[in-house]
Design a protein around this motif. Structure first.
Motif, mmCIF file in Angstrom:
data_model
loop_
_atom_site.group_PDB
_atom_site.id
_atom_site.type_symbol
_atom_site.label_atom_id
_atom_site.label_comp_id
_atom_site.label_asym_id
_atom_site.label_seq_id
_atom_site.Cartn_x
_atom_site.Cartn_y
_atom_site.Cartn_z
ATOM 1 N N VAL A 28 -4.957 -2.604 -11.940
ATOM 2 C CA VAL A 28 -4.356 -2.854 -11.192
ATOM 3 C C VAL A 28 -5.619 -1.836 -9.826
ATOM 4 N N ARG B 114 -11.860 -6.905 -5.933
ATOM 5 C CA ARG B 114 -11.175 -7.779 -4.713
ATOM 6 C C ARG B 114 -12.454 -6.834 -3.256
ATOM 7 N N GLN B 115 -12.265 -6.087 -3.677
ATOM 8 C CA GLN B 115 -13.138 -5.417 -2.230
ATOM 9 C C GLN B 115 -14.254 -5.041 -2.457
ATOM 10 N N ASP C 48 0.499 -0.921 0.111
ATOM 11 C CA ASP C 48 0.131 -0.532 0.159
ATOM 12 C C ASP C 48 0.880 1.410 -0.289
ATOM 13 N N CYS D 143 3.929 -6.019 -3.122
ATOM 14 C CA CYS D 143 3.501 -6.896 -3.381
ATOM 15 C C CYS D 143 1.090 -6.259 -2.582
ATOM 16 N N THR D 144 1.416 -5.525 -2.701
ATOM 17 C CA THR D 144 0.374 -5.380 -2.151
ATOM 18 C C THR D 144 -0.803 -6.230 -2.306
ATOM 19 N N ASP D 145 -1.148 -6.557 -3.337
ATOM 20 C CA ASP D 145 -2.070 -7.834 -3.752
ATOM 21 C C ASP D 145 -1.678 -8.641 -3.139
ATOM 22 N N PHE E 249 -9.307 -4.228 -10.226
ATOM 23 C CA PHE E 249 -8.669 -5.748 -9.648
ATOM 24 C C PHE E 249 -9.238 -5.329 -8.564
ATOM 25 N N ARG E 250 -8.355 -3.980 -7.410
ATOM 26 C CA ARG E 250 -8.471 -3.774 -6.115
ATOM 27 C C ARG E 250 -10.009 -3.674 -6.202
ATOM 28 N N ALA F 112 -2.185 -9.036 0.430
ATOM 29 C CA ALA F 112 -4.007 -8.649 1.069
ATOM 30 C C ALA F 112 -4.573 -10.351 0.402
ATOM 31 N N ASN F 113 -4.120 -10.788 -1.117
ATOM 32 C CA ASN F 113 -5.071 -12.807 -0.117
ATOM 33 C C ASN F 113 -4.711 -13.627 0.416
#
Length: 131
Positions: free
Chosen positions: A74, A81-82, A12, A40-42, A77-78, A45-46
């Motif tokens: 990206v 995901r949210q 983030d 490596c945020t995503d 995608f976020r 989070a995963n």
């Protein structure tokens, strides 16, 4: 900052020096080495619960990344995901597993009954085939 003995990660838009944690990581050192020096945020989070964000990450905080950029795909995608998280689609529904266990038990015991207690050869063969 992309080697095992000097490993930083970006989550983030904030940089974390996780060098001391690499050998303690439950998933092993390799996933951390693969993401070293990168955003490596995503991935984070995963694979990590929210409590990891709150309790573990702060002690490795170094600072904010000045040239942090989130690309449009990206960001999309976020957002998706949210939305999926908000709808509860990542929550485990234990009823599914109970149904599957019940169905498998029914099949197993039915096949066992047919194999051992079947009145005809065809019933026994059918039970054996079902097993």
């Amino acid at each position: 900052h992309n080697k095992k003995d000097d490993l930083w990660m970006i989550v983030d838009g904030m940089a974390y020096d996780v060098t001391r944690y690499v050998d303690k990581h439950p998933g092993g050192a390799l996933p951390m080495e693969n993401m070293a020096g990168k955003d490596c945020t995503d991935v984070f989070a995963n694979y990590h619960a929210a409590k990891v964000y709150k309790n573990m990450l702060p002690c490795y905080y170094v600072g904010e990344v000045s040239d942090y950029k989130v690309y449009p795909h990206v960001a999309d995608f976020r957002r998706v995901r949210q939305e999926l998280l908000r709808r509860g689609l990542f929550e485990t529904d234990m009823r599914f597993y109970w149904k599957m266990a019940s169905w498998n038990a029914l099949l197993f015991f039915g096949a066992l009954y047919m194999s051992l207690g079947g009145a005809s050869t065809a019933a026994r063969m059918g039970g054996a085939g079902a097993m």
